[in-house]
Design a protein around this motif. Structure first.
Motif, PDB file in Angstrom:
ATOM      1  N   LEU A  90       0.827  -0.811   0.476  1.00 25.02           N
ATOM      2  CA  LEU A  90       0.084  -0.008   0.014  1.00 25.02           C
ATOM      3  C   LEU A  90       0.367   1.200  -0.222  1.00 25.02           C
ATOM      4  O   LEU A  90       0.723   1.962  -0.572  1.00 25.02           O
ATOM      5  CB  LEU A  90      -0.564   0.209   1.217  1.00 25.02           C
ATOM      6  CG  LEU A  90      -2.089  -1.350   1.373  1.00 25.02           C
ATOM      7  CD1 LEU A  90      -2.754  -0.779   2.373  1.00 25.02           C
ATOM      8  CD2 LEU A  90      -3.010  -1.178   0.193  1.00 25.02           C
ATOM      9  N   ALA A  91       1.642   1.385   0.488  1.00 23.70           N
ATOM     10  CA  ALA A  91       2.418   2.664   0.761  1.00 23.70           C
ATOM     11  C   ALA A  91       3.398   2.908  -0.704  1.00 23.70           C
ATOM     12  O   ALA A  91       3.294   3.780  -1.060  1.00 23.70           O
ATOM     13  CB  ALA A  91       4.219   2.183   1.912  1.00 23.70           C
ATOM     14  N   ALA A  92       3.370   1.772  -1.638  1.00 26.38           N
ATOM     15  CA  ALA A  92       4.574   1.817  -2.592  1.00 26.38           C
ATOM     16  C   ALA A  92       3.457   2.441  -3.600  1.00 26.38           C
ATOM     17  O   ALA A  92       4.107   2.772  -4.629  1.00 26.38           O
ATOM     18  CB  ALA A  92       5.161  -0.094  -3.297  1.00 26.38           C
ATOM     19  N   ALA A  93       2.324   1.732  -2.997  1.00 23.00           N
ATOM     20  CA  ALA A  93       0.983   2.220  -5.001  1.00 23.00           C
ATOM     21  C   ALA A  93       0.656   4.433  -4.122  1.00 23.00           C
ATOM     22  O   ALA A  93       0.479   4.439  -5.024  1.00 23.00           O
ATOM     23  CB  ALA A  93      -0.311   1.207  -4.172  1.00 23.00           C
ATOM     24  N   ALA A  94       1.227   3.894  -3.252  1.00 22.64           N
ATOM     25  CA  ALA A  94       0.506   5.497  -2.828  1.00 22.64           C
ATOM     26  C   ALA A  94       1.172   6.551  -3.228  1.00 22.64           C
ATOM     27  O   ALA A  94       1.557   7.495  -3.606  1.00 22.64           O
ATOM     28  CB  ALA A  94       0.003   5.855  -1.002  1.00 22.64           C
ATOM     29  N   VAL A  95       2.513   6.321  -3.527  1.00 20.40           N
ATOM     30  CA  VAL A  95       3.638   6.414  -3.629  1.00 20.40           C
ATOM     31  C   VAL A  95       4.222   7.093  -5.405  1.00 20.40           C
ATOM     32  O   VAL A  95       4.358   8.089  -5.740  1.00 20.40           O
ATOM     33  CB  VAL A  95       5.049   5.632  -3.743  1.00 20.40           C
ATOM     34  CG1 VAL A  95       6.591   6.698  -4.382  1.00 20.40           C
ATOM     35  CG2 VAL A  95       5.182   6.074  -1.616  1.00 20.40           C
ATOM     36  N   LEU A  96       2.654   5.511  -5.320  1.00 19.49           N
ATOM     37  CA  LEU A  96       3.226   5.820  -7.225  1.00 19.49           C
ATOM     38  C   LEU A  96       1.953   6.722  -7.597  1.00 19.49           C
ATOM     39  O   LEU A  96       2.411   7.618  -8.701  1.00 19.49           O
ATOM     40  CB  LEU A  96       2.807   4.373  -7.544  1.00 19.49           C
ATOM     41  CG  LEU A  96       2.492   3.825  -9.243  1.00 19.49           C
ATOM     42  CD1 LEU A  96       3.621   4.955  -9.688  1.00 19.49           C
ATOM     43  CD2 LEU A  96       2.022   2.500  -9.288  1.00 19.49           C
ATOM     44  N   ARG A  97       0.649   6.387  -7.337  1.00 22.23           N
ATOM     45  CA  ARG A  97      -0.304   7.689  -7.120  1.00 22.23           C
ATOM     46  C   ARG A  97       0.310   9.346  -6.979  1.00 22.23           C
ATOM     47  O   ARG A  97      -0.095   9.809  -7.418  1.00 22.23           O
ATOM     48  CB  ARG A  97      -1.832   7.112  -6.120  1.00 22.23           C
ATOM     49  CG  ARG A  97      -2.163   8.475  -6.629  1.00 22.23           C
ATOM     50  CD  ARG A  97      -3.100   7.927  -7.686  1.00 22.23           C
ATOM     51  NE  ARG A  97      -4.327   9.183  -8.076  1.00 22.23           N
ATOM     52  CZ  ARG A  97      -4.609   9.178  -9.267  1.00 22.23           C
ATOM     53  NH1 ARG A  97      -4.052   9.358 -10.038  1.00 22.23           N
ATOM     54  NH2 ARG A  97      -5.879  10.051  -9.425  1.00 22.23           N
TER      55      ARG A  97
END
Length: 205
Positions: A90-97
């Motif tokens: 989820l942290a990686a997905a948030a950074v990508l977003r």
């Protein structure tokens, strides 16, 4: 599974109970979209998917809140989200977003940070490179930021010596302290000794 209770929590989320037991909490937007009501029958896996969406949204909101307070590199933001309890995925997905929204850009960050470190802290390119790498900036972005600076280190060394160590030409201890301090800032010993021995070249008439 039958939904047996739904109520609003103190944090503004909706706690969902199935068959008399607590199942999960849902973000208001996700709860509204799901149209859940007491008495509905729902597959546990579907409810789990809604709970996952909630966590995903909360981590993104946390990322936005962090970026509203200060600048972060991609690595710094990722690490901060992990510290606050986010799962790695989820942290990686948030950074990508955040990158997609244009709120996170390591190349721009590197250029601004390098300029600040050079002009406000007096760091030499070597020290700037170390700091950028420590903050998670990639080698390519760090080098590009340093290329923009392209400054002769000796005039900056002279400016630092004349502003902070004016007694070094009279006191050997002050001189040694000045040399050590400038080396910590990342300046080469040879450049420092040259400026100390030829300071008149750097003093404007």
């Amino acid at each position: 599974m039958r939904v047996t209770d739904i109520h609003l929590t103190k944090r503004g989320r909706f706690a969902v109970y199935g068959d008399g037991e607590f199942c999960c909490t849902l973000h208001p937007e996700i709860y509204a979209r799901a149209h859940l009501q007491i008495g509905d029958v729902i597959d546990p896996s579907d409810l789990g998917a809604l709970a996952y969406e909630t966590e995903e949204k909360l981590v993104r909101e946390r990322a936005l809140s962090l970026l509203a307070a200060r600048e972060y590199t991609e690595k710094q933001l990722y690490d901060k989200l992990l510290q606050k309890g986010a799962e790695e995925e989820l942290a990686a997905a948030a950074v990508l977003r955040m990158q997609q929204l244009g709120l996170l850009n390591d190349a721009d960050y590197a250029c601004r940070a390098a300029a600040d470190m050079a002009h406000l802290k007096g760091y030499a390119p070597r020290r700037i490179r170390q700091e950028l790498r420590r903050r998670g900036i990639g080698e390519e972005e760090a080098e590009a930021a340093l290329e923009v600076l392209q400054e002769d280190p000796q005039p900056r060394i002279a400016a630092l010596l004349l502003s902070r160590y004016t007694r070094l030409w009279e006191d050997e201890k002050v001189c040694r302290r000045a040399v050590a301090a400038l080396q910590r800032l990342g300046y080469a010993y040879e450049d420092i000794r040259y400026v100390i021995g030829h300071i008149e070249e750097f003093i404007e008439e």
